[in-house]
Design a protein around this motif. Structure first.
Motif, mmCIF file in Angstrom:
data_model
loop_
_atom_site.group_PDB
_atom_site.id
_atom_site.type_symbol
_atom_site.label_atom_id
_atom_site.label_comp_id
_atom_site.label_asym_id
_atom_site.label_seq_id
_atom_site.Cartn_x
_atom_site.Cartn_y
_atom_site.Cartn_z
ATOM 1 N N UNK A 126 0.897 -1.252 0.137
ATOM 2 C CA UNK A 126 0.045 0.416 -0.181
ATOM 3 C C UNK A 126 1.331 1.102 -0.205
ATOM 4 N N UNK A 127 0.041 1.889 -0.617
ATOM 5 C CA UNK A 127 1.120 3.888 -0.537
ATOM 6 C C UNK A 127 0.876 4.676 0.575
ATOM 7 N N UNK A 128 1.757 5.501 1.050
ATOM 8 C CA UNK A 128 1.536 5.877 1.723
ATOM 9 C C UNK A 128 -0.341 7.315 1.195
ATOM 10 N N UNK A 129 -1.057 7.253 2.496
ATOM 11 C CA UNK A 129 -3.136 8.462 1.758
ATOM 12 C C UNK A 129 -2.216 9.219 1.506
ATOM 13 N N UNK A 130 -2.982 9.552 0.254
ATOM 14 C CA UNK A 130 -2.796 10.603 -0.742
ATOM 15 C C UNK A 130 -3.389 11.738 -0.545
ATOM 16 N N UNK A 131 -4.231 11.968 1.240
ATOM 17 C CA UNK A 131 -4.464 13.627 0.855
ATOM 18 C C UNK A 131 -3.056 13.995 0.889
ATOM 19 N N UNK A 132 -3.565 15.413 0.024
ATOM 20 C CA UNK A 132 -2.118 16.700 -0.381
ATOM 21 C C UNK A 132 -1.361 17.218 0.403
#
Length: 280
Positions: free
Chosen positions: A269-275
């Motif tokens: 899983x990648x890091x959360x996509x929140x900017x």
């Protein structure tokens, strides 16, 4: 104060789940469980009674925690092995999955990462469910026994509580002082612990753990993990959780590596996509 006339009506309002999980990315549990069947042990560590141990668990492998000689509760901290700033977030795991976790549920990391760190693939205590008192196993509601609360309530210092055990183990692994290690220690997964909230006062309670030698819980490592596990000084936590007299037993950790090709199609899983701008 007297109850209002509509008290019963207010209490009868149906609850709403805060975080419906139907839209969460779901793990391929069947894939993980097939991969676990042929996995071989490639690393081991044992947390001795009233002590802690650490173990690195590469992404794509399994971490198994096993009861060895008797009923014993463990306090587990998980870190991103490549970045200690990313660690297990018990509060968000609790909000998403409930007060206790078992097979198919996940352990989530803190902000700003907020991604699954590990997925539970096997739990030999998942038969227990929720008992008549509201108790269940493997909680994410307790913090960890610690010397500060002991000093506050009993007026004495105790150095083999889980917080201190975890601190020493992390310090040993990193080669730093306990003062440098302590800020990294965080709220735990209480492995094998049977707990809940009382119906009348809402207080946190514990019951003697139902774990028996040979029972285990196994996690799939979604990212590279550092696991630090304390064998709680309360033993099975049936009477107290900070004690030099409670019967205590070791807890064994093992890393199990699947055979090549067993995880075809799996992607970490990648890091959360929140900017991360927070509106600015």
């Amino acid at each position: 104060m007297a109850e209002p006339k509509d008290a019963g009506e207010r209490r009868a309002v149906e609850p709403v789940i805060c975080y419906p999980v139907t839209d969460l990315p779901q793990p391929d549990l069947a894939l993980y469980q097939r991969a676990a069947e042929g996995a071989v042990v490639t690393g081991e560590a044992t947390a001795q009674p009233r002590e802690a141990a650490y173990l690195e668990v590469p992404a794509g492998s399994f971490l198994r925690i096993t009861s060895v000689d008797g009923a014993q509760v463990g306090d587990l901290n998980l870190f991103n092995a490549r970045d200690l700033g990313e660690r297990f977030y018990s509060g968000k795991t609790r909000a998403l999955h409930g007060t206790h976790v078992s097979t198919g549920e996940r352990l989530w990391s803190n902000f700003p990462y907020l991604r699954p760190m590990a997925t539970i693939v096997k739990d030999t205590l998942d038969w227990y469910g929720i008992d008549q008192y509201g108790g269940s196993v493997h909680d994410v509601i307790g913090t960890r026994c610690d010397p500060y609360t002991g000093r506050l309530l009993q007026g004495s210092d105790y150095h083999h509580c889980c917080h201190s055990n975890l601190t020493r183990a992390l310090a040993d692994h990193l080669g730093i002082s306990v003062q440098e290690a302590e800020p990294h220690i965080h709220d735990v997964l209480n492995v094998f612990m049977c707990t809940g909230f009382t119906r009348d006062t809402g207080q946190y309670f514990m019951k003697a753990s139902h774990v028996r030698p040979g029972d285990y819980i196994e996690f799939f490592a979604e990212i590279d993990l550092l696991a630090v596990l304390s064998a709680c000084p309360g033993g099975d936590c049936g009477a107290e959780h900070t004690s030099d007299v409670a019967p205590c037993y070791p807890l064994h950790m093992s890393v199990r590596t699947p055979v090549e090709g067993a995880l075809t199609g799996w992607v970490p899983p990648v890091r959360n996509a929140y900017d991360g701008t927070h509106g600015r």
